[in-house]
Design a protein around this motif. Structure first.
Motif, PDB file in Angstrom:
ATOM      1  N   ALA A 260       8.128 -13.446 -15.657  1.00 19.31           N
ATOM      2  CA  ALA A 260       7.429 -12.723 -14.588  1.00 19.31           C
ATOM      3  C   ALA A 260       7.087 -11.297 -15.028  1.00 19.31           C
ATOM      4  O   ALA A 260       5.979 -10.819 -14.787  1.00 19.31           O
ATOM      5  N   ALA A 261       8.032 -10.628 -15.692  1.00 22.95           N
ATOM      6  CA  ALA A 261       7.785  -9.255 -16.138  1.00 22.95           C
ATOM      7  C   ALA A 261       6.655  -9.194 -17.158  1.00 22.95           C
ATOM      8  O   ALA A 261       5.936  -8.201 -17.231  1.00 22.95           O
ATOM      9  N   GLU A 262       6.481 -10.258 -17.930  1.00 20.45           N
ATOM     10  CA  GLU A 262       5.415 -10.299 -18.923  1.00 20.45           C
ATOM     11  C   GLU A 262       4.056 -10.640 -18.312  1.00 20.45           C
ATOM     12  O   GLU A 262       3.038 -10.107 -18.747  1.00 20.45           O
ATOM     13  N   LYS A 263       4.026 -11.507 -17.303  1.00 21.69           N
ATOM     14  CA  LYS A 263       2.767 -12.106 -16.876  1.00 21.69           C
ATOM     15  C   LYS A 263       2.307 -11.772 -15.464  1.00 21.69           C
ATOM     16  O   LYS A 263       1.107 -11.807 -15.195  1.00 21.69           O
ATOM     17  N   GLU A 264       3.216 -11.515 -14.559  1.00 21.26           N
ATOM     18  CA  GLU A 264       2.842 -11.339 -13.154  1.00 21.26           C
ATOM     19  C   GLU A 264       2.238  -9.958 -12.915  1.00 21.26           C
ATOM     20  O   GLU A 264       2.486  -9.008 -13.660  1.00 21.26           O
ATOM     21  N   SER A 265       1.482  -9.860 -11.849  1.00 19.62           N
ATOM     22  CA  SER A 265       0.913  -8.582 -11.433  1.00 19.62           C
ATOM     23  C   SER A 265       1.636  -8.148 -10.164  1.00 19.62           C
ATOM     24  O   SER A 265       1.624  -8.867  -9.158  1.00 19.62           O
ATOM     25  N   PHE A 266       2.288  -7.011 -10.226  1.00 22.67           N
ATOM     26  CA  PHE A 266       2.982  -6.500  -9.049  1.00 22.67           C
ATOM     27  C   PHE A 266       3.071  -4.988  -9.099  1.00 22.67           C
ATOM     28  O   PHE A 266       2.843  -4.376 -10.140  1.00 22.67           O
TER      29      PHE A 266
ATOM     30  N   SER B 289      26.824 -12.802 -17.590  1.00 28.17           N
ATOM     31  CA  SER B 289      26.744 -12.025 -18.827  1.00 28.17           C
ATOM     32  C   SER B 289      25.377 -11.428 -19.129  1.00 28.17           C
ATOM     33  O   SER B 289      25.292 -10.480 -19.899  1.00 28.17           O
ATOM     34  N   ASP B 290      24.309 -11.970 -18.570  1.00 27.11           N
ATOM     35  CA  ASP B 290      22.975 -11.465 -18.890  1.00 27.11           C
ATOM     36  C   ASP B 290      22.687 -10.163 -18.154  1.00 27.11           C
ATOM     37  O   ASP B 290      22.874 -10.073 -16.936  1.00 27.11           O
ATOM     38  N   THR B 291      22.227  -9.151 -18.899  1.00 29.40           N
ATOM     39  CA  THR B 291      21.753  -7.935 -18.245  1.00 29.40           C
ATOM     40  C   THR B 291      20.228  -8.002 -18.155  1.00 29.40           C
ATOM     41  O   THR B 291      19.589  -8.790 -18.842  1.00 29.40           O
ATOM     42  N   THR B 292      19.673  -7.153 -17.319  1.00 37.25           N
ATOM     43  CA  THR B 292      18.221  -7.146 -17.121  1.00 37.25           C
ATOM     44  C   THR B 292      17.538  -6.064 -17.949  1.00 37.25           C
ATOM     45  O   THR B 292      16.414  -5.687 -17.664  1.00 37.25           O
ATOM     46  N   VAL B 293      18.184  -5.583 -19.005  1.00 35.65           N
ATOM     47  CA  VAL B 293      17.580  -4.538 -19.835  1.00 35.65           C
ATOM     48  C   VAL B 293      16.254  -4.993 -20.423  1.00 35.65           C
ATOM     49  O   VAL B 293      15.303  -4.208 -20.494  1.00 35.65           O
ATOM     50  N   SER B 294      16.140  -6.247 -20.825  1.00 31.19           N
ATOM     51  CA  SER B 294      14.877  -6.711 -21.403  1.00 31.19           C
ATOM     52  C   SER B 294      13.778  -6.736 -20.348  1.00 31.19           C
ATOM     53  O   SER B 294      12.621  -6.397 -20.638  1.00 31.19           O
ATOM     54  N   VAL B 295      14.119  -7.086 -19.133  1.00 27.97           N
ATOM     55  CA  VAL B 295      13.142  -7.079 -18.039  1.00 27.97           C
ATOM     56  C   VAL B 295      12.702  -5.641 -17.753  1.00 27.97           C
ATOM     57  O   VAL B 295      11.506  -5.354 -17.645  1.00 27.97           O
ATOM     58  N   ALA B 296      13.665  -4.746 -17.646  1.00 36.03           N
ATOM     59  CA  ALA B 296      13.347  -3.335 -17.382  1.00 36.03           C
ATOM     60  C   ALA B 296      12.488  -2.750 -18.495  1.00 36.03           C
ATOM     61  O   ALA B 296      11.543  -1.998 -18.234  1.00 36.03           O
ATOM     62  N   SER B 297      12.769  -3.110 -19.736  1.00 35.88           N
ATOM     63  CA  SER B 297      11.974  -2.608 -20.859  1.00 35.88           C
ATOM     64  C   SER B 297      10.530  -3.106 -20.786  1.00 35.88           C
ATOM     65  O   SER B 297       9.589  -2.349 -21.030  1.00 35.88           O
TER      66      SER B 297
ATOM     67  N   ARG C 132       4.784   6.798  -6.557  1.00 36.96           N
ATOM     68  CA  ARG C 132       4.690   7.453  -7.864  1.00 36.96           C
ATOM     69  C   ARG C 132       3.314   7.204  -8.464  1.00 36.96           C
ATOM     70  O   ARG C 132       2.787   6.094  -8.383  1.00 36.96           O
ATOM     71  N   PRO C 133       2.743   8.214  -9.093  1.00 34.66           N
ATOM     72  CA  PRO C 133       1.488   7.959  -9.819  1.00 34.66           C
ATOM     73  C   PRO C 133       1.763   6.942 -10.928  1.00 34.66           C
ATOM     74  O   PRO C 133       2.764   7.028 -11.621  1.00 34.66           O
ATOM     75  N   ARG C 134       0.869   6.018 -11.064  1.00 30.78           N
ATOM     76  CA  ARG C 134       1.051   4.966 -12.071  1.00 30.78           C
ATOM     77  C   ARG C 134       0.153   5.215 -13.256  1.00 30.78           C
ATOM     78  O   ARG C 134      -1.031   5.451 -13.108  1.00 30.78           O
ATOM     79  N   ARG C 135       0.765   5.180 -14.436  1.00 30.75           N
ATOM     80  CA  ARG C 135      -0.010   5.367 -15.670  1.00 30.75           C
ATOM     81  C   ARG C 135      -0.759   4.080 -15.978  1.00 30.75           C
ATOM     82  O   ARG C 135      -0.288   2.999 -15.663  1.00 30.75           O
ATOM     83  N   PRO C 136      -1.895   4.202 -16.613  1.00 29.86           N
ATOM     84  CA  PRO C 136      -2.671   2.994 -16.963  1.00 29.86           C
ATOM     85  C   PRO C 136      -2.002   2.146 -18.011  1.00 29.86           C
ATOM     86  O   PRO C 136      -1.189   2.525 -18.737  1.00 29.86           O
TER      87      PRO C 136
ATOM     88  N   GLY D 208       7.271  -0.766 -20.249  1.00 25.79           N
ATOM     89  CA  GLY D 208       6.136  -0.861 -21.164  1.00 25.79           C
ATOM     90  C   GLY D 208       4.819  -1.126 -20.455  1.00 25.79           C
ATOM     91  O   GLY D 208       3.757  -0.730 -20.941  1.00 25.79           O
ATOM     92  N   ARG D 209       4.885  -1.781 -19.310  1.00 25.41           N
ATOM     93  CA  ARG D 209       3.685  -2.058 -18.518  1.00 25.41           C
ATOM     94  C   ARG D 209       3.448  -0.975 -17.453  1.00 25.41           C
ATOM     95  O   ARG D 209       2.530  -1.088 -16.666  1.00 25.41           O
ATOM     96  N   HIS D 210       4.283   0.054 -17.438  1.00 26.90           N
ATOM     97  CA  HIS D 210       4.182   1.156 -16.482  1.00 26.90           C
ATOM     98  C   HIS D 210       4.320   0.673 -15.043  1.00 26.90           C
ATOM     99  O   HIS D 210       3.656   1.196 -14.141  1.00 26.90           O
ATOM    100  N   ILE D 211       5.181  -0.303 -14.836  1.00 23.51           N
ATOM    101  CA  ILE D 211       5.481  -0.800 -13.497  1.00 23.51           C
ATOM    102  C   ILE D 211       6.792  -0.164 -13.059  1.00 23.51           C
ATOM    103  O   ILE D 211       7.819  -0.330 -13.725  1.00 23.51           O
ATOM    104  N   PRO D 212       6.775   0.581 -11.960  1.00 22.89           N
ATOM    105  CA  PRO D 212       8.008   1.240 -11.521  1.00 22.89           C
ATOM    106  C   PRO D 212       9.048   0.211 -11.063  1.00 22.89           C
ATOM    107  O   PRO D 212       8.699  -0.843 -10.524  1.00 22.89           O
ATOM    108  N   PHE D 213      10.304   0.539 -11.297  1.00 20.66           N
ATOM    109  CA  PHE D 213      11.385  -0.358 -10.903  1.00 20.66           C
ATOM    110  C   PHE D 213      12.606   0.464 -10.556  1.00 20.66           C
ATOM    111  O   PHE D 213      12.711   1.643 -10.898  1.00 20.66           O
ATOM    112  N   LEU D 214      13.516  -0.173  -9.840  1.00 17.50           N
ATOM    113  CA  LEU D 214      14.812   0.439  -9.604  1.00 17.50           C
ATOM    114  C   LEU D 214      15.872  -0.629  -9.742  1.00 17.50           C
ATOM    115  O   LEU D 214      15.596  -1.819  -9.583  1.00 17.50           O
ATOM    116  N   PHE D 215      17.055  -0.182 -10.096  1.00 11.88           N
ATOM    117  CA  PHE D 215      18.202  -1.067 -10.135  1.00 11.88           C
ATOM    118  C   PHE D 215      18.899  -0.964  -8.792  1.00 11.88           C
ATOM    119  O   PHE D 215      19.287   0.128  -8.360  1.00 11.88           O
ATOM    120  N   TYR D 216      19.038  -2.072  -8.115  1.00  5.29           N
ATOM    121  CA  TYR D 216      19.785  -2.166  -6.857  1.00  5.29           C
ATOM    122  C   TYR D 216      21.017  -2.983  -7.195  1.00  5.29           C
ATOM    123  O   TYR D 216      20.955  -4.195  -7.361  1.00  5.29           O
TER     124      TYR D 216
END
Length: 116
Positions: free
Chosen positions: A36-42, A54-62, A112-116, A66-74
């Motif tokens: 989803a982080a690679e392909k979806e538009s949100f 055991s899996d962390t979401t660091v790869s998703v956050a990265s 937040r302003p979003r970078r292209p 990289g796509r300039h999509i804002p996120f937060l850890f809840y």
């Protein structure tokens, strides 16, 4: 646009607050979250620190960063040191948070302003 998330409790909070965005997810496995982080538009994403035991979401956050999509850890956890180093500016909201606080945090992400 929509908000994607990996936290079932966040889905409940956002649905009950009638957020004016479509909510997609939650994604319960790292593989589906990465896809989803690679392909979806949100517009924004809400992540938990861990998926499963055991899996962390660091790869998703990265990917999101990289796509300039804002996120937060809840999350009910602190960010592991490796995630703090890799994502020093990541927003973190501690669980449990009142629904209004989660909605306000998501609103700040969307403002937040979003970078292209």
């Amino acid at each position: 646009m929509s908000i994607t998330l990996l936290s079932p409790s966040a889905a409940n909070h956002l649905a009950s607050a009638a957020v004016d965005r479509r909510v997609i997810g939650p994604y319960s496995t790292l593989a589906t979250a990465v896809e989803a982080a690679e392909k979806e538009s949100f517009s924004a994403a809400i992540l938990d620190v861990r998926l499963g035991l055991s899996d962390t979401t660091v790869s998703v956050a990265s990917l999101l960063a990289g796509r300039h999509i804002p996120f937060l850890f809840y999350t009910g956890q602190t960010l592991p040191p490796s995630m703090q180093t890799h994502l020093p500016d990541a927003a973190v909201l501690a669980k449990p948070a009142p629904p209004a606080e989660l909605v306000a945090s998501v609103s700040r992400l969307l403002d937040r302003p979003r970078r292209p």
